[in-house]
Design an enzyme around this catalytic site. Structure first.
Site, PDB file in Angstrom:
ATOM      1  N   HIS A 117      -7.164   9.669   5.301  1.00  0.00           N
ATOM      2  CA  HIS A 117      -6.545   8.443   6.214  1.00  0.00           C
ATOM      3  C   HIS A 117      -6.682   8.971   7.693  1.00  0.00           C
ATOM      4  O   HIS A 117      -6.680   9.789   8.580  1.00  0.00           O
ATOM      5  CB  HIS A 117      -5.138   8.584   5.819  1.00  0.00           C
ATOM      6  CG  HIS A 117      -5.040   7.944   4.341  1.00  0.00           C
ATOM      7  ND1 HIS A 117      -4.528   8.878   3.433  1.00  0.00           N
ATOM      8  CD2 HIS A 117      -5.080   7.083   3.869  1.00  0.00           C
ATOM      9  CE1 HIS A 117      -4.366   8.609   2.015  1.00  0.00           C
ATOM     10  NE2 HIS A 117      -5.108   7.323   2.456  1.00  0.00           N
ATOM     11  N   GLY A 118      -7.042   8.089   8.591  1.00  0.00           N
ATOM     12  CA  GLY A 118      -6.738   7.809   9.917  1.00  0.00           C
ATOM     13  C   GLY A 118      -7.845   8.100  10.801  1.00  0.00           C
ATOM     14  O   GLY A 118      -9.603   8.130  10.180  1.00  0.00           O
ATOM     15  N   THR A 151      -7.429   1.865  10.507  1.00  0.00           N
ATOM     16  CA  THR A 151      -7.817   2.563  11.325  1.00  0.00           C
ATOM     17  C   THR A 151      -8.361   1.897  12.575  1.00  0.00           C
ATOM     18  O   THR A 151      -8.309   1.484  13.516  1.00  0.00           O
ATOM     19  CB  THR A 151      -8.296   4.225  11.140  1.00  0.00           C
ATOM     20  OG1 THR A 151      -7.440   4.714  10.479  1.00  0.00           O
ATOM     21  CG2 THR A 151      -8.579   4.646  12.570  1.00  0.00           C
ATOM     22  N   ASP A 176       0.623  -1.544  -0.212  1.00  0.00           N
ATOM     23  CA  ASP A 176      -0.427  -0.242  -0.111  1.00  0.00           C
ATOM     24  C   ASP A 176       1.085   1.117  -0.145  1.00  0.00           C
ATOM     25  O   ASP A 176       2.256   1.807   0.501  1.00  0.00           O
ATOM     26  CB  ASP A 176      -0.683  -0.105   1.508  1.00  0.00           C
ATOM     27  CG  ASP A 176      -2.458   0.799   0.852  1.00  0.00           C
ATOM     28  OD1 ASP A 176      -2.367   1.073  -0.060  1.00  0.00           O
ATOM     29  OD2 ASP A 176      -2.802   1.360   2.062  1.00  0.00           O
ATOM     30  N   HIS A 177       0.552   2.222  -0.691  1.00  0.00           N
ATOM     31  CA  HIS A 177       1.310   4.195  -0.706  1.00  0.00           C
ATOM     32  C   HIS A 177       2.503   3.994  -0.871  1.00  0.00           C
ATOM     33  O   HIS A 177       2.918   4.665  -0.516  1.00  0.00           O
ATOM     34  CB  HIS A 177       0.585   4.474   0.296  1.00  0.00           C
ATOM     35  CG  HIS A 177      -0.823   4.862  -0.103  1.00  0.00           C
ATOM     36  ND1 HIS A 177      -0.953   5.449  -0.503  1.00  0.00           N
ATOM     37  CD2 HIS A 177      -1.854   4.641   1.224  1.00  0.00           C
ATOM     38  CE1 HIS A 177      -2.500   6.297   0.031  1.00  0.00           C
ATOM     39  NE2 HIS A 177      -2.379   5.456   0.781  1.00  0.00           N
ATOM     40  N   GLU A 224      -2.751   6.253  -8.409  1.00  0.00           N
ATOM     41  CA  GLU A 224      -3.953   6.777  -7.187  1.00  0.00           C
ATOM     42  C   GLU A 224      -3.682   8.664  -8.291  1.00  0.00           C
ATOM     43  O   GLU A 224      -2.498   9.066  -8.778  1.00  0.00           O
ATOM     44  CB  GLU A 224      -3.308   7.223  -6.286  1.00  0.00           C
ATOM     45  CG  GLU A 224      -4.002   8.323  -4.940  1.00  0.00           C
ATOM     46  CD  GLU A 224      -3.986   8.520  -3.452  1.00  0.00           C
ATOM     47  OE1 GLU A 224      -4.258   9.576  -3.248  1.00  0.00           O
ATOM     48  OE2 GLU A 224      -3.435   7.007  -2.548  1.00  0.00           O
TER      49      GLU A 224
END
Length: 283
Positions: free
Chosen positions: A178-179, A233, A82-83, A134
């Protein structure tokens, strides 16, 4: 069995359900995710961040662990990076045995994002590995991913990006972050999801889908073309809360007892998400 993410996501797109991409960083979280997948007969994507890979000691550690576990959990699984932001990490993960990677060039100008993503697609294609790209900027903070702003994806940019790169799936900014929820309203722009889905005709990926997003919005987004929903999360919260509860009992000192409760909490969370995403009995 380990399979490319595209094999899982193409079926999800046609069937109008989504597959959960659940972040893991250790054995117990991985077991909890796979136990839920086995229980509901659902495909899953095991997702690892750069921070998780560093914590584990390298991508080969996750590959070895997952391959061994899948002798017991016989459901379709994709092991996903991921990422990732650099080509070296992507190549290392693919060489180790990952079956899916995300190259995140969203911080770059459009042309440089396209060039980086195309390079990953070329390398991955020879090895039958799926690639997620992305376009747009998803806000929030999680591991090494941090952005104070959200730059919503436009259908025009999404179409141009997919045509230029040949990615198999597309992460787009549609209002989520995110988060942990930060108090402000987080949402899914369903009109934008619909427009992007019509523009690209490939599986869309919803990042930042844990805290703050309603189940109804997620269901509607899936119906419009979101085929992969990332969850990190909520898993961390379930895991750590279970640890806190267990450790209140001062007589408990066996790490296996402590971590078993956390593993169970992860499984319960993933069962809820799989049910929400509609991938029950889709393995």
């Amino acid at each position: 069995m380990l399979v490319p993410a595209q094999k899982i996501l193409s079926r999800a797109l046609k069937g109008r359900y989504a597959v959960g991409a659940f972040n893991t960083s250790n054995l117990e979280i991985t077991q909890g995710i796979l136990e839920a997948a086995k229980k509901l007969c659902s495909p899953v994507i095991l997702s690892t961040s750069l921070k998780a890979i560093r914590y584990a000691g390298g991508p080969d550690v996750f590959v070895a662990m997952v391959r061994e576990l899948l002798k017991k959990y016989r459901v379709p699984v994709s092991l996903h990076l991921d990422h990732a932001t650099d080509l070296l990490l992507v190549k290392a993960a693919i060489t180790a045995g990952y079956t899916s990677v995300m190259i995140d060039g969203s911080h770059l100008p459009f042309r440089k994002n396209v060039a980086l993503t195309k390079a990953v697609v070329r390398f991955a294609k020879k090895r039958n590995v799926s690639v997620e790209g992305e376009i747009g900027v998803i806000g929030g903070s999680e591991d090494y991913i941090r952005s104070k702003k959200i730059l919503l994806t436009t259908p025009q940019d999404a179409r141009a990006f997919v045509r230029a790169t040949g990615v198999h799936s597309l992460a787009c900014a549609v209002g989520t972050a995110h988060g942990r929820a930060r108090g402000q309203r987080e949402y899914v722009d369903l009109h934008l999801v619909r427009a992007i889905a019509r523009a690209v005709r490939i599986p869309l990926v919803l990042h930042g889908a844990s805290e703050g997003i309603s189940q109804d919005e997620i269901r509607k987004a899936i119906g419009l073309g979101v085929s992969k929903v990332n969850i990190d999360t909520d898993i961390r919260l379930a895991f750590t809360e279970a640890l806190r509860v267990t450790l209140k009992d001062k007589s408990v000192y066996d790490p296996r007892t402590v971590l078993s409760s956390a593993r169970e909490a992860v499984m319960e969370t993933v069962v809820e998400k799989i049910t929400l995403f509609g991938s029950v009995r889709k393995a």
